[in-house]
Design a protein around this motif. Structure first.
Motif, PDB file in Angstrom:
ATOM      1  N   ILE A  75       0.832  -1.203   0.000  1.00  0.00           N
ATOM      2  CA  ILE A  75       0.000   0.000   0.000  1.00  0.00           C
ATOM      3  C   ILE A  75       0.868   1.256   0.000  1.00  0.00           C
ATOM      4  CG2 ILE A  75      -1.587   1.376   1.416  1.00  0.00           C
ATOM      5  CD1 ILE A  75      -2.861  -1.285   2.309  1.00  0.00           C
ATOM      6  N   PHE A  76       1.885   1.277   0.866  1.00  0.00           N
ATOM      7  CA  PHE A  76       2.730   2.471   0.949  1.00  0.00           C
ATOM      8  C   PHE A  76       3.645   2.601  -0.261  1.00  0.00           C
ATOM      9  CE2 PHE A  76       1.841   1.993   5.631  1.00  0.00           C
ATOM     10  CZ  PHE A  76       1.060   3.127   5.708  1.00  0.00           C
ATOM     11  N   ILE A  77       4.017   1.488  -0.874  1.00  0.00           N
ATOM     12  CA  ILE A  77       4.798   1.545  -2.116  1.00  0.00           C
ATOM     13  C   ILE A  77       3.977   2.218  -3.206  1.00  0.00           C
ATOM     14  CG2 ILE A  77       5.780   0.135  -3.975  1.00  0.00           C
ATOM     15  CD1 ILE A  77       6.542  -1.903  -1.744  1.00  0.00           C
ATOM     16  N   GLU A  78       2.701   1.820  -3.321  1.00  0.00           N
ATOM     17  CA  GLU A  78       1.833   2.409  -4.333  1.00  0.00           C
ATOM     18  C   GLU A  78       1.575   3.889  -4.060  1.00  0.00           C
ATOM     19  OE1 GLU A  78       0.934   1.247  -7.083  1.00  0.00           O
ATOM     20  OE2 GLU A  78       1.454  -0.853  -6.843  1.00  0.00           O
ATOM     21  N   LEU A  79       1.339   4.243  -2.781  1.00  0.00           N
ATOM     22  CA  LEU A  79       1.102   5.647  -2.441  1.00  0.00           C
ATOM     23  C   LEU A  79       2.334   6.496  -2.758  1.00  0.00           C
ATOM     24  CD1 LEU A  79      -0.903   5.375   0.896  1.00  0.00           C
ATOM     25  CD2 LEU A  79      -1.696   6.351  -1.260  1.00  0.00           C
TER      26      LEU A  79
END
Length: 295
Positions: free
Chosen positions: A195-199
């Motif tokens: 999730i944080f990689i995508e954000l």
């Protein structure tokens, strides 16, 4: 059209509502550590055909028992019509929910952040009836987080730091620290790390920092599972990887001779190119790309 970078600047608060209290400390404002945030409908449209939508709306419940509404707006450029819309949002939210609202405007551009931070009086100059006072997070109000240890302590704040400093010289250091922290996180919680990689990818927008992030992800596809990493894995073309190596070296200011450039472009072994790419992330000369220390 709403961009992915626009989405990332407010969605990060949906993933970690308590990030709000940590992020605004740099503005000299202290909240009693919100423990939870409940997403609320962002549609503020009335029965009449006036479409008004917030980016993110959260009900924040603080440790001291206080509750308030947090309206988060991602703002890409100055817009003279926005203060009137913001005033409407705040008044409507107060009337609808009976809770004090706070408007947080997140800007990755210094000029926009300066514009958004103005206090706007609504009403005649003799007696303004309403003043809009948003809290504004921009590149100058959030610290540069370039230590892997510090990044690991607060990954959401580091993601936000990367997005707001995406055009700064410090962006490379932030992304490398964040990548290290996310790699450690993925060992325990791959879904949260993804999730944080995508954000991060979305928050960087169309900037050189976004290209570097894609390259960092591609260097270790075993744990990075973002859409970009997946597309790079599926593509698997030696030509594209060679171009990535040259782009990375050029972006880092490493000189590449015509002979070295021809060697990279002429290589058709994807495994060899992957090794060269990993070395190119830190190499200080093109020669180090072909031979690592000790070889």
């Amino acid at each position: 059209m709403v961009s992915s970078s626009h989405e990332a600047l407010h969605r990060i608060f949906q993933e970690d509502p308590a990030l709000f209290a940590r992020a605004v400390k740099g503005l000299g404002i202290t909240f009693a550590g919100p423990l939870s945030g409940e997403p609320l409908p962002t549609d503020l449209t009335e029965n009449r055909p006036v479409d008004r939508r917030l980016d993110t709306l959260l009900r924040m419940d603080a440790r001291d028992g206080e509750s308030f509404l947090l309206a988060v707006e991602s703002q890409g450029k100055p817009d003279p019509d926005k203060p009137a819309s913001w005033a409407y949002y705040l008044s409507h939210l107060h009337a609808k929910y009976g809770l004090p609202p706070i408007l947080l405007v997140v800007c990755a551009d210094r000029r926009t952040a300066s514009w958004a931070a103005r206090h706007v009086d609504i009403g005649p100059p003799q007696w303004p009836s309403l003043t809009v006072r948003p809290l504004v997070l921009g590149p100058d109000s959030l610290p540069v987080i370039d230590s892997p240890d510090e990044a690991a302590r607060d990954i959401p704040l580091t993601v936000l730091s990367a997005a707001l400093h995406r055009r700064d010289p410090d962006a490379d250091a932030i992304l490398k620290a964040l990548a290290t922290a996310l790699k450690d996180l993925s060992a325990d919680d791959e879904n949260t790390a993804s999730i944080f990689i995508e954000l991060t990818e979305q928050g960087l927008g169309k900037t050189p920092a976004a290209d570097l992030w894609r390259h960092i992800m591609a260097a270790d596809l075993s744990f990075f599972q973002s859409q970009t990493a997946q597309s790079l894995r599926a593509e698997g073309r030696a030509e594209g990887r060679a171009e990535d190596i040259l782009f990375l070296l050029d972006g880092r200011g490493v000189e590449v001779s015509e002979e070295e450039r021809a060697r990279i472009v002429g290589c058709e072994d994807l495994d060899v190119l992957s090794v060269w790419f990993a070395r190119a992330i830190t190499a200080v000369s093109a020669a180090e790309v072909f031979t690592s220390a000790g070889e």
